[in-house]
Design an enzyme around this catalytic site. Structure first.
Site, mmCIF file in Angstrom:
data_model
loop_
_atom_site.group_PDB
_atom_site.id
_atom_site.type_symbol
_atom_site.label_atom_id
_atom_site.label_comp_id
_atom_site.label_asym_id
_atom_site.label_seq_id
_atom_site.Cartn_x
_atom_site.Cartn_y
_atom_site.Cartn_z
ATOM 1 N N HIS A 134 0.872 -1.175 0.000
ATOM 2 C CA HIS A 134 0.000 0.000 0.000
ATOM 3 C C HIS A 134 0.910 1.226 0.000
ATOM 4 O O HIS A 134 2.029 1.170 0.518
ATOM 5 C CB HIS A 134 -0.832 -0.070 1.294
ATOM 6 C CG HIS A 134 -1.881 0.979 1.435
ATOM 7 N ND1 HIS A 134 -1.614 2.270 1.815
ATOM 8 C CD2 HIS A 134 -3.227 0.917 1.277
ATOM 9 C CE1 HIS A 134 -2.747 2.954 1.892
ATOM 10 N NE2 HIS A 134 -3.742 2.166 1.561
ATOM 11 N N GLN A 214 -4.521 -5.354 6.598
ATOM 12 C CA GLN A 214 -5.533 -6.232 6.000
ATOM 13 C C GLN A 214 -5.496 -7.637 6.589
ATOM 14 O O GLN A 214 -6.269 -8.498 6.156
ATOM 15 C CB GLN A 214 -5.333 -6.312 4.480
ATOM 16 C CG GLN A 214 -5.505 -4.988 3.764
ATOM 17 C CD GLN A 214 -6.920 -4.441 3.853
ATOM 18 O OE1 GLN A 214 -7.884 -5.180 4.113
ATOM 19 N NE2 GLN A 214 -7.067 -3.153 3.643
ATOM 20 N N LYS A 237 -10.601 -0.788 10.312
ATOM 21 C CA LYS A 237 -10.781 -1.985 9.462
ATOM 22 C C LYS A 237 -11.120 -3.201 10.330
ATOM 23 O O LYS A 237 -11.278 -4.309 9.831
ATOM 24 C CB LYS A 237 -9.507 -2.271 8.670
ATOM 25 C CG LYS A 237 -9.114 -1.139 7.703
ATOM 26 C CD LYS A 237 -7.875 -1.498 6.950
ATOM 27 C CE LYS A 237 -7.208 -0.314 6.286
ATOM 28 N NZ LYS A 237 -7.933 0.252 5.161
HETATM 29 C C1 PLP Z 1 -2.406 -2.806 3.445
HETATM 30 C C2 PLP Z 1 -2.729 -1.430 3.961
HETATM 31 N N1 PLP Z 1 -1.777 -0.701 4.537
HETATM 32 C C3 PLP Z 1 -2.018 0.518 5.023
HETATM 33 C C4 PLP Z 1 -3.255 1.089 4.934
HETATM 34 C C5 PLP Z 1 -3.481 2.449 5.500
HETATM 35 O O1 PLP Z 1 -4.344 2.372 6.587
HETATM 36 P P1 PLP Z 1 -4.851 3.690 7.310
HETATM 37 O O2 PLP Z 1 -5.431 4.563 6.230
HETATM 38 O O3 PLP Z 1 -5.857 3.212 8.284
HETATM 39 O O4 PLP Z 1 -3.667 4.326 7.947
HETATM 40 C C6 PLP Z 1 -4.282 0.388 4.320
HETATM 41 C C7 PLP Z 1 -5.623 0.979 4.143
HETATM 42 O O5 PLP Z 1 -6.341 0.659 3.228
HETATM 43 C C8 PLP Z 1 -4.016 -0.915 3.829
HETATM 44 O O6 PLP Z 1 -4.968 -1.638 3.244
#
Ligand code: PLP
Length: 417
Positions: A134, A214, A237
């Site tokens: 991500h 995830q 999540k």
């Molecule tokens: C694999 C992964 N990493 C990081 C994030 C970032 O999460 P957050 O926006 O809650 O900081 C997400 C959010 O979709 C994610 O799916």
């Protein structure tokens, strides 16, 4: 039902309808249709016990923590620290001091970048990431690389969206200082062999940061079994509130790291000559933390643990199997991400139809999916697509909702036929 569908093994102990009754939002209608919520990888929904816990906190316990001797402050402090202990148990962290509350996964990764990276990574040092990350586990490291002259190496994926594990070890050299890898890909659902990767990295003395955003909502996570050095995830999540997340870090590393933010609560004493920092975890929790959100997240992991993460994983796997077999009957649908080991995420394209049109038309049927690059543009580039439509499931989703999605996709295809 699809005649070719594999047998679906739903855990008999799991009563999905009973669970759904706990979620007020799952009872609403959208566009005049019952809501079919399939955007769980972005944010999952909150059950009544978590909502009730937040209301109880705000109604009878709210005050600032760690700072006063009055009753409300003591109640709030106890509830906040109790939430930390619940999170410790949820991921089987050995020591409660290793659980740091952050605003989410992104902040947790940025904390490691500032606290560990800026102290220990220098010009010419190397960081290994993967194509599946991500943006939250790419951009902080690029910022560090720009600042320090460090180098980023990337472990590629194959056509199924699985990491090319055979290419992992050759990426290491004497300058490798950190590995950053997602436990589960948000864009494709691939479950990565992180335990194996951690063991390989440790053979070389390199610490590993796992982005568990995830994974924590869908699989049992045991940080001691994984032996990861850092593990990051988000509350929203995980059926909890927004604005809260967790960074787990091994105490020995956290103690060596510099604070990420300066201010109240992260200090023992301050003078203009010298500030002495607080012990972990407080060293990394500057300012008033999201107290209510942390307590809500504690209630959320209680809720999930009462169902059982293994039961959740089994139900979601059954949904994945069923949806995958149903999708195979849809002409013109290309499933992106077909890893052997996969969480219940279906990313797809439809011939000749832009994902945004798919998402808009599905919404008219009350079906919430996500369209776009899913903050994983390197994954989109690897599969040569600008965007996908992504249906991502949670334990409260049903086989009937898979059917609704498939019927919705057929209607979209008819509109564009
Ligand atoms: C694999 C992964 N990493 C990081 C994030 C970032 O999460 P957050 O926006 O809650 O900081 C997400 C959010 O979709 C994610 O799916």
């Amino acid at each position: 039902m699809n005649a070719r569908a594999e047998p679906i093994h739903v855990t008999p102990a799991f009563d999905v309808e009973r669970v759904r009754a706990d979620f007020p939002i799952l009872q609403i209608e959208v566009e005049g249709k019952p809501l079919v919520y399939l955007d769980n990888a972005a944010s999952s929904q909150m059950p009544q016990p978590v909502i009730d816990r937040l209301v109880r906190y705000q109604s009878t316990e709210h005050a600032n923590i760690h700072r006063a001797v009055h009753t409300l402050s003591e109640r709030a402090t106890a509830a906040y620290e109790e939430a930390r202990a619940k999170l410790q148990r949820f991921i089987n962290a050995p020591d409660v001091r290793e659980v740091i509350f952050t605003s989410g996964t992104t902040e947790a990764i940025n904390l490691v970048m500032h606290g560990y990276g800026r102290k220990f990574i220098q010009a010419g040092d190397e960081i290994i990431l993967t194509t599946l990350e991500h943006h939250s586990n790419i951009v902080p490291w690029q910022m560090l690389a720009e600042e320090t002259g460090a180098i980023i190496r990337v472990l590629p994926i194959n056509d199924a969206g699985e990491l090319c594990l055979d290419q992992f070890e050759p990426l290491f050299n004497d300058r490798t200082k950190l590995v950053g890898v997602s436990h589960v890909s948000n864009a494709l659902g691939s479950i990565n062999p992180v335990k194996q990767m951690i063991a390989l990295a440790h053979k070389r003395g390199v610490p590993v940061l796992v982005d568990g955003a995830q994974a924590a909502p869908h699989l049992p996570v045991d940080v001691q079994d994984l032996d990861c050095d850092f593990y990051a995830f988000s509350g929203h999540k995980l059926c909890g509130p927004t604005g809260i997340g967790v960074l787990y870090g091994k105490a020995a590393l956290l103690e060596k790291m510099q604070p990420f933010k300066g201010g109240g609560d992260m200090i023992l004493s301050v003078s203009f000559e010298k500030t002495v920092y607080n012990a972990i975890p407080y060293k990394f929790e500057a300012g008033t933390p999201p107290i209510a959100a942390a307590i809500g997240l504690g209630a959320a992991v209680d809720y999930l643990s009462a169902i059982g993460m293994d039961v959740i994983a089994a139900h979601e796997h059954a949904l994945l199997q069923y949806a995958t077999s149903q999708f195979s009957d849809l002409p013109g649908l290309r499933l992106i991400g077909t890893a052997q080991d996969k969480a219940a995420v279906l990313s797809f394209t439809l011939d000749g139809i832009h994902p945004h049109d798919v998402g808009t038309l599905l919404n008219q049927d009350g079906i919430a999916v996500r369209t776009g690059h899913h903050c994983a543009q390197p994954v989109m580039a690897r599969f040569k697509v600008p965007a996908t439509t992504r249906a991502s499931f949670a334990f409260y989703n049903t086989m009937a909702e898979v059917d609704a999605l498939v019927a919705g996709i057929r209607s979209v295809q008819k509109v564009f036929a």
